[in-house]
Design an enzyme around this catalytic site. Structure first.
Site, mmCIF file in Angstrom:
data_model
loop_
_atom_site.group_PDB
_atom_site.id
_atom_site.type_symbol
_atom_site.label_atom_id
_atom_site.label_comp_id
_atom_site.label_asym_id
_atom_site.label_seq_id
_atom_site.Cartn_x
_atom_site.Cartn_y
_atom_site.Cartn_z
ATOM 1 N N ARG A 1 11.469 -5.433 4.919
ATOM 2 C CA ARG A 1 11.078 -4.034 4.702
ATOM 3 C C ARG A 1 11.997 -3.071 5.464
ATOM 4 O O ARG A 1 12.425 -3.354 6.576
ATOM 5 C CB ARG A 1 9.637 -3.840 5.183
ATOM 6 N N LYS B 1 0.831 -1.214 0.000
ATOM 7 C CA LYS B 1 0.000 0.000 0.000
ATOM 8 C C LYS B 1 0.863 1.260 0.000
ATOM 9 O O LYS B 1 0.645 2.167 -0.786
ATOM 10 C CB LYS B 1 -0.931 0.035 1.234
ATOM 11 N N ARG C 1 -9.551 1.001 8.700
ATOM 12 C CA ARG C 1 -9.123 -0.367 8.961
ATOM 13 C C ARG C 1 -10.224 -1.173 9.642
ATOM 14 O O ARG C 1 -10.028 -2.355 9.911
ATOM 15 C CB ARG C 1 -7.896 -0.355 9.872
ATOM 16 N N ARG D 1 -0.637 -8.874 13.500
ATOM 17 C CA ARG D 1 -1.154 -7.870 12.549
ATOM 18 C C ARG D 1 -1.935 -8.542 11.419
ATOM 19 O O ARG D 1 -2.943 -8.008 10.954
ATOM 20 C CB ARG D 1 0.008 -7.037 11.992
ATOM 21 N N ARG E 1 11.122 -1.336 10.918
ATOM 22 C CA ARG E 1 10.094 -0.904 11.861
ATOM 23 C C ARG E 1 10.027 -1.859 13.043
ATOM 24 O O ARG E 1 10.164 -3.064 12.883
ATOM 25 C CB ARG E 1 8.738 -0.879 11.144
HETATM 26 P P1 AMP Z 1 0.776 0.720 9.317
HETATM 27 O O1 AMP Z 1 1.930 1.652 9.246
HETATM 28 O O2 AMP Z 1 -0.370 1.143 8.445
HETATM 29 O O3 AMP Z 1 1.163 -0.725 9.095
HETATM 30 O O4 AMP Z 1 0.221 0.801 10.823
HETATM 31 C C1 AMP Z 1 1.030 0.411 11.920
HETATM 32 C C2 AMP Z 1 0.181 0.263 13.163
HETATM 33 O O5 AMP Z 1 -0.450 1.515 13.465
HETATM 34 C C3 AMP Z 1 -0.958 -0.738 13.076
HETATM 35 O O6 AMP Z 1 -0.546 -2.057 13.348
HETATM 36 C C4 AMP Z 1 -1.903 -0.204 14.158
HETATM 37 O O7 AMP Z 1 -1.448 -0.529 15.457
HETATM 38 C C5 AMP Z 1 -1.760 1.312 13.992
HETATM 39 N N1 AMP Z 1 -2.732 1.845 13.005
HETATM 40 C C6 AMP Z 1 -2.456 2.432 11.814
HETATM 41 N N2 AMP Z 1 -3.577 2.794 11.167
HETATM 42 C C7 AMP Z 1 -4.599 2.422 11.971
HETATM 43 C C8 AMP Z 1 -6.015 2.493 11.870
HETATM 44 N N3 AMP Z 1 -6.614 3.028 10.789
HETATM 45 N N4 AMP Z 1 -6.755 2.002 12.908
HETATM 46 C C9 AMP Z 1 -6.184 1.483 13.993
HETATM 47 N N5 AMP Z 1 -4.857 1.350 14.154
HETATM 48 C C10 AMP Z 1 -4.059 1.818 13.160
#
Ligand code: AMP
Length: 210
Positions: A123, A13, A88, A167, A156
Site C-alpha cells: 500500500r 475501505k 471500530r 492491527r 504508512r
Molecule cells: P486506519 O487509517 O483506519 O487504518 O487507522 C490507523 C490507526 O489509527 C489504527 O490502527 C488506530 O491506531 C487508529 N484509529 C483509527 N480509527 C480509529 C478508531 N475508530 N478507534 C480507535 N483507533 C483508531
C-alpha cells in the site's frame, strides 16, 4: 447518504470510500487520517495517539469519539458522509447512536487475513491528500506521485509486518463484533473485497442500492 465502511485494515475501505465519495458528492471521514494529521502537526491529541498507532493498537474510545463529534458538526457533512475506520468498537458504535446519527447502510468488506498482509505491504498513501494506492493492484498513473494532487506517495509507518499483525488481532477481537451489531439493526451489506478495485466497487454499489 450516511455510510459506514467496515472491514479489516487493508480490506479496501479507503479505496472504495474514495470512489463512493466522488459518486455521491459526500465527504469521506477517516479517523486514521485525522489522527495521522494530528500526529504530523504535533497537537496534544496527536502526541497522545502516536503511542497507540505505532503499536497497532486502537486509540482510546473517548479520544476518537470527540474527534468524530467535532468533524460531523462541520458544514460539509450536512448532506451525508462516509465513515472510514469509525466505529471500530461497540462503544464507538453506541456513541454514534447516542449522537442521533442515523446510518443508512453499513458496507462490510470481507477479505482473508493472508491477502490483507499482501495488500498492506504494497500500500502507498499520498503524503498530502491521503489518497491510497497499491503498487501492483492500484498503481498511480503518475508513478511515485499522487494522481490527484501530484504530491509524493509514501508507505504508512504502521504498514510494517509486526504492526500489521497486531492491527489484525485488534480487528478480530474489537471491531469484528460490529458485524453482528449492525446485522441486528438490519442495515448491513456484506461484500467480498477480493477482486479488482472496479469489480468490488460494482458489487458495492449494487449492494448499497439494493
Ligand atoms: P486506519 O487509517 O483506519 O487504518 O487507522 C490507523 C490507526 O489509527 C489504527 O490502527 C488506530 O491506531 C487508529 N484509529 C483509527 N480509527 C480509529 C478508531 N475508530 N478507534 C480507535 N483507533 C483508531
Amino acid at each position: 447518504m450516511k455510510l459506514i465502511m467496515l472491514g479489516a485494515p487493508g480490506a479496501g475501505k479507503g479505496t472504495q470510500a474514495q470512489i463512493l465519495s466522488d459518486k455521491y458528492g459526500i465527504p469521506t471521514i477517516s479517523t486514521g487520517a485525522i489522527i495521522r494529521g494530528a500526529i504530523k502537526n504535533e497537537t496534544p491529541t496527536g502526541k497522545a495517539a502516536k503511542i497507540y498507532i505505532d503499536r497497532g493498537e486502537l486509540v482510546p474510545d473517548d479520544v476518537v469519539i470527540d474527534i468524530i463529534k467535532e468533524r460531523l458538526d462541520e458544514d460539509d457533512c450536512k448532506n451525508g458522509f462516509i465513515l472510514d475506520g469509525f466505529p471500530r468498537t461497540i462503544t464507538q458504535a453506541k456513541a454514534l447512536d447516542a449522537m442521533g446519527v442515523e446510518i443508512d447502510k453499513v458496507l462490510d468488506i470481507e477479505v482473508d487475513d493472508g491477502l490483507i498482509i499482501e495488500r498492506l505491504s504494497g500500500r502507498r498513501e499520498c503524503s498530502s491528500c491521503g489518497a491510497t494506492y497499491h503498487i501492483k493492484n492500484n498503481p498511480s498513473q503518475k508513478g511515485e506521485d499522487c494522481e490527484r494532487c501530484g504530491a509524493k506517495l509514501v508507505s504508512r509507518a504502521d504498514d510494517n509486518p509486526e504492526t500489521i499483525k497486531s492491527r489484525l488481532d485488534v480487528y478480530h477481537s474489537q471491531t469484528e463484533p460490529l458485524i453482528a451489531f449492525y446485522k441486528e439493526k438490519g442495515n448491513l451489506a456484506e461484500v467480498s473485497g477480493e477482486g479488482t478495485v472496479e469489480q468490488i466497487s460494482e458489487i458495492a454499489l449494487k449492494a448499497l442500492e439494493a
